[in-house]
Write a protein that holds these residues in place. Structure first.
Motif, PDB file in Angstrom:
ATOM      1  N   ARG A 285      -3.729  -4.526   0.692  1.00  0.00           N
ATOM      2  CA  ARG A 285      -2.421  -3.659   0.857  1.00  0.00           C
ATOM      3  C   ARG A 285      -1.195  -4.098  -0.323  1.00  0.00           C
ATOM      4  O   ARG A 285      -0.617  -4.943  -0.176  1.00  0.00           O
ATOM      5  CB  ARG A 285      -1.879  -4.230   2.216  1.00  0.00           C
ATOM      6  CG  ARG A 285      -2.629  -4.162   3.376  1.00  0.00           C
ATOM      7  CD  ARG A 285      -3.426  -2.774   3.598  1.00  0.00           C
ATOM      8  NE  ARG A 285      -2.693  -1.748   3.611  1.00  0.00           N
ATOM      9  CZ  ARG A 285      -2.775  -0.622   3.038  1.00  0.00           C
ATOM     10  NH1 ARG A 285      -3.725  -0.462   2.243  1.00  0.00           N
ATOM     11  NH2 ARG A 285      -2.174   0.579   3.100  1.00  0.00           N
TER      12      ARG A 285
ATOM     13  N   ASP B 122       1.790  11.708  -4.638  1.00  0.00           N
ATOM     14  CA  ASP B 122       0.882  10.506  -4.058  1.00  0.00           C
ATOM     15  C   ASP B 122      -0.240  10.516  -5.144  1.00  0.00           C
ATOM     16  O   ASP B 122      -1.071  11.273  -5.209  1.00  0.00           O
ATOM     17  CB  ASP B 122       0.498  11.259  -2.611  1.00  0.00           C
ATOM     18  CG  ASP B 122      -0.618  10.205  -2.177  1.00  0.00           C
ATOM     19  OD1 ASP B 122      -1.167   9.215  -2.830  1.00  0.00           O
ATOM     20  OD2 ASP B 122      -0.849  10.327  -0.974  1.00  0.00           O
TER      21      ASP B 122
ATOM     22  N   ALA C  92      -2.639   8.386  -5.356  1.00  0.00           N
ATOM     23  CA  ALA C  92      -3.920   7.580  -4.678  1.00  0.00           C
ATOM     24  C   ALA C  92      -5.101   7.434  -5.539  1.00  0.00           C
ATOM     25  O   ALA C  92      -5.783   6.417  -5.745  1.00  0.00           O
ATOM     26  CB  ALA C  92      -4.173   7.636  -3.457  1.00  0.00           C
TER      27      ALA C  92
ATOM     28  N   SER D 178      -5.796   0.272  -4.144  1.00  0.00           N
ATOM     29  CA  SER D 178      -6.693   0.339  -3.235  1.00  0.00           C
ATOM     30  C   SER D 178      -7.849   1.040  -3.671  1.00  0.00           C
ATOM     31  O   SER D 178      -9.039   0.570  -3.521  1.00  0.00           O
ATOM     32  CB  SER D 178      -6.218   1.158  -1.744  1.00  0.00           C
ATOM     33  OG  SER D 178      -4.972   0.604  -1.210  1.00  0.00           O
ATOM     34  N   LYS D 179      -7.816   1.888  -4.483  1.00  0.00           N
ATOM     35  CA  LYS D 179      -8.872   2.822  -4.851  1.00  0.00           C
ATOM     36  C   LYS D 179      -9.383   2.436  -6.472  1.00  0.00           C
ATOM     37  O   LYS D 179     -10.523   2.306  -6.477  1.00  0.00           O
ATOM     38  CB  LYS D 179      -8.824   4.335  -4.855  1.00  0.00           C
ATOM     39  CG  LYS D 179      -7.547   4.829  -3.909  1.00  0.00           C
ATOM     40  CD  LYS D 179      -8.444   5.125  -2.459  1.00  0.00           C
ATOM     41  CE  LYS D 179      -7.212   5.215  -1.282  1.00  0.00           C
ATOM     42  NZ  LYS D 179      -7.952   5.448   0.065  1.00  0.00           N
TER      43      LYS D 179
ATOM     44  N   LEU E 293       4.997   6.302   1.977  1.00  0.00           N
ATOM     45  CA  LEU E 293       4.778   7.897   1.977  1.00  0.00           C
ATOM     46  C   LEU E 293       5.455   7.953   3.462  1.00  0.00           C
ATOM     47  O   LEU E 293       6.110   8.990   3.684  1.00  0.00           O
ATOM     48  CB  LEU E 293       3.460   8.417   2.166  1.00  0.00           C
ATOM     49  CG  LEU E 293       2.723   8.229   0.949  1.00  0.00           C
ATOM     50  CD1 LEU E 293       1.204   8.238   0.808  1.00  0.00           C
ATOM     51  CD2 LEU E 293       3.237   9.408   0.033  1.00  0.00           C
TER      52      LEU E 293
ATOM     53  N   ASN F  73      -7.079  14.690  -1.686  1.00  0.00           N
ATOM     54  CA  ASN F  73      -7.574  14.241  -0.722  1.00  0.00           C
ATOM     55  C   ASN F  73      -6.966  15.410   0.269  1.00  0.00           C
ATOM     56  O   ASN F  73      -6.014  15.296   0.509  1.00  0.00           O
ATOM     57  CB  ASN F  73      -7.388  12.792   0.099  1.00  0.00           C
ATOM     58  CG  ASN F  73      -7.776  12.513   1.026  1.00  0.00           C
ATOM     59  OD1 ASN F  73      -8.585  13.356   1.690  1.00  0.00           O
ATOM     60  ND2 ASN F  73      -7.254  11.614   1.968  1.00  0.00           N
TER      61      ASN F  73
ATOM     62  N   GLY G  87       0.948  -1.297   0.059  1.00  0.00           N
ATOM     63  CA  GLY G  87       0.082  -0.094  -0.203  1.00  0.00           C
ATOM     64  C   GLY G  87       0.679   1.266   0.062  1.00  0.00           C
ATOM     65  O   GLY G  87       1.930   1.163   0.347  1.00  0.00           O
ATOM     66  N   THR G  88       0.406   2.451  -0.604  1.00  0.00           N
ATOM     67  CA  THR G  88       1.238   3.627  -0.504  1.00  0.00           C
ATOM     68  C   THR G  88       1.362   4.291   0.808  1.00  0.00           C
ATOM     69  O   THR G  88       2.314   4.815   0.965  1.00  0.00           O
ATOM     70  CB  THR G  88       0.736   4.646  -1.690  1.00  0.00           C
ATOM     71  OG1 THR G  88      -0.806   4.640  -1.662  1.00  0.00           O
ATOM     72  CG2 THR G  88       0.809   4.125  -2.953  1.00  0.00           C
TER      73      THR G  88
END
Ligand SMILES: Cc1ncc(COP(=O)(O)O)c(C=O)c1O
Length: 389
Positions: free
Chosen positions: A246, A204, A206, A237-238, A105, A176, A100-101
């Motif tokens: 993950r 990022d 995402a 994830s999205k 990060l 976000n 997962g990011t």
């Protein structure tokens, strides 16, 4: 046993309080419409689930993964960037596999920064960026994102001292919490600032798959020279509703990728090989489910914005991500308004100040419940008689 100073210095999780309040209200038997969270509500597409099931059946996947991930997954990530963004990546040196990011990060300051180095973060921004700064025990300063500047940072506002000390700069578009998107021109300006001030850029991405009104979000990697100054983090994830699985990856600058890989060599053996196979299938298989998902979020967005405007809550439309960033009425702070909605309308929203000081004056709403519930939430808010058409 006392926690280490490092752990004690970590920021407290602002939204833990919201999660608790919502849980308490639900336990009391109240019908809470939770628009505060960021967890995709749709299932993982079935062809990906099937690929995982088959891969788990194969004993070959039961062993340790290679430290830096399987060739198949890294190649799939490279093929995905070529297909989606026409970006060429070397799967050996320009891709790092991530759990997962979020982990990437948080790892980056540990991997690349020393005491005295400065991390530049967007405000408002994803709260976990602060965890990376805390764990690495480095200093961060924020770049305000103002609505007048389309929620992009103003690089002219950076001081000479900030540019001198900054080692990394984080960005996130589609954003976000604001739902803003970035243009290729903005990313090219970002490459320039990265080059002239010697700052590593971390984008990022995402919500990379989620752009509305026919506008596909731009990858930072599409900007000329991006690989010389930075990396981009992409999550499954999205895009594929795989938040619980993950899996994600980082692409771009080979030195930054090597730093992530080196740190991860010490922290982990890479992801369960069966999951990497399913991830490769997600990235290279049919993308029909992604188009359907974006259409679903866009339809929810349209409903939310139309409903808000109908009751006199004047809001603007997010251009991407699955969040809407709505101004609170003048007599409230973000937190007071969020509390008021939860107590009086059984509607949970995330207070904007949880994303940073410049989030004050807003609440974030997730497009993660169905349209009937969105309509119900806004009609409950209408009954509070705060807004007037
Ligand atoms: C802006 C942003 N970045 C990164 C993440 C982390 O996603 P993951 O760790 O699932 O890849 C999230 C998750 O909500 C997010 O909103």
């Amino acid at each position: 046993m006392e926690l280490s100073n490092r752990l004690q210095s970590l920021p407290s999780q602002f939204f833990a309080t919201l999660v608790k309040k919502v849980a308490t209200a639900i336990d009391e038997g109240r019908d809470i419409i939770n628009l505060g969270q960021g967890n995709p509500d749709q299932p993982t597409p079935s062809h990906i689930v099937k690929a995982m099931q088959q891969a788990v059946e194969n004993p070959g996947t039961h062993k340790y993964s290679p430290f830096r991930g399987t060739d198949e997954f890294r190649q799939a990530a490279a093929d995905f960037y070529k297909r989606e963004y026409n970006v060429n990546l070397d799967p050996e040196t320009e891709i790092a596999v991530l759990f997962g990011t979020k982990i990437g990060l948080v790892e980056l300051p540990l991997a690349l920064m020393n005491e005295g180095d400065l991390l530049l973060l967007p405000d408002p921004g994803y709260p976990d960026y602060l965890s990376g700064a805390g764990l690495a025990n480095i200093t961060y300063e924020t770049m305000p994102l103002h609505s007048e500047n389309a929620f992009l940072p103003d690089y002219d506002a950076l001081t000479a001292n900030q540019k001198e000390r900054a080692k990394l700069l984080y960005l996130n578009y589609p954003n976000n919490p604001t739902g803003a998107t970035a243009s290729i021109d903005f990313f090219e300006e970002t490459v320039r600032i990265g080059k002239t001030s010697n700052i590593g850029i971390v984008h990022d991405f995402a919500y990379g798959a989620i752009g509305f009104d026919g506008q596909k979000p731009v990858s930072f990697m599409q900007a000329e020279g991006a690989k010389e100054v930075g990396i981009e983090l992409y999550t499954l994830s999205k895009t594929y509703n795989m938040a619980g699985w993950r899996i994600g990856f980082a692409v771009g600058n080979a030195k930054m990728i090597e730093a992530i890989n080196l740190l991860q060599d010490h922290l982990f053996v890479s992801i369960f090989p069966a999951l990497q196979h399913a991830g490769a299938v997600a990235l290279t298989g049919s993308q029909e489910s992604v188009d359907e998902l974006v259409a679903l979020y866009e339809s929810r967005r349209n409903t939310l914005i139309a409903e808000c405007n109908r009751i006199g809550w004047n809001v603007s439309s997010p251009k991407g991500s699955f969040f809407a960033w709505l101004p609170v009425p003048e007599s409230y702070t973000s937190e007071a308004f969020a509390d008021y909605l939860l107590e009086n309308a059984d509607v949970a929203v995330a207070a904007g100040n949880g994303f940073g000081a410049y989030g004050e004056g807003y609440v974030r709403i997730g497009l993660l419940v169905d349209e009937k519930r969105i309509i119900e939430a806004i009609s409950r808010i209408e009954k509070l008689d705060i807004f007037h058409p």
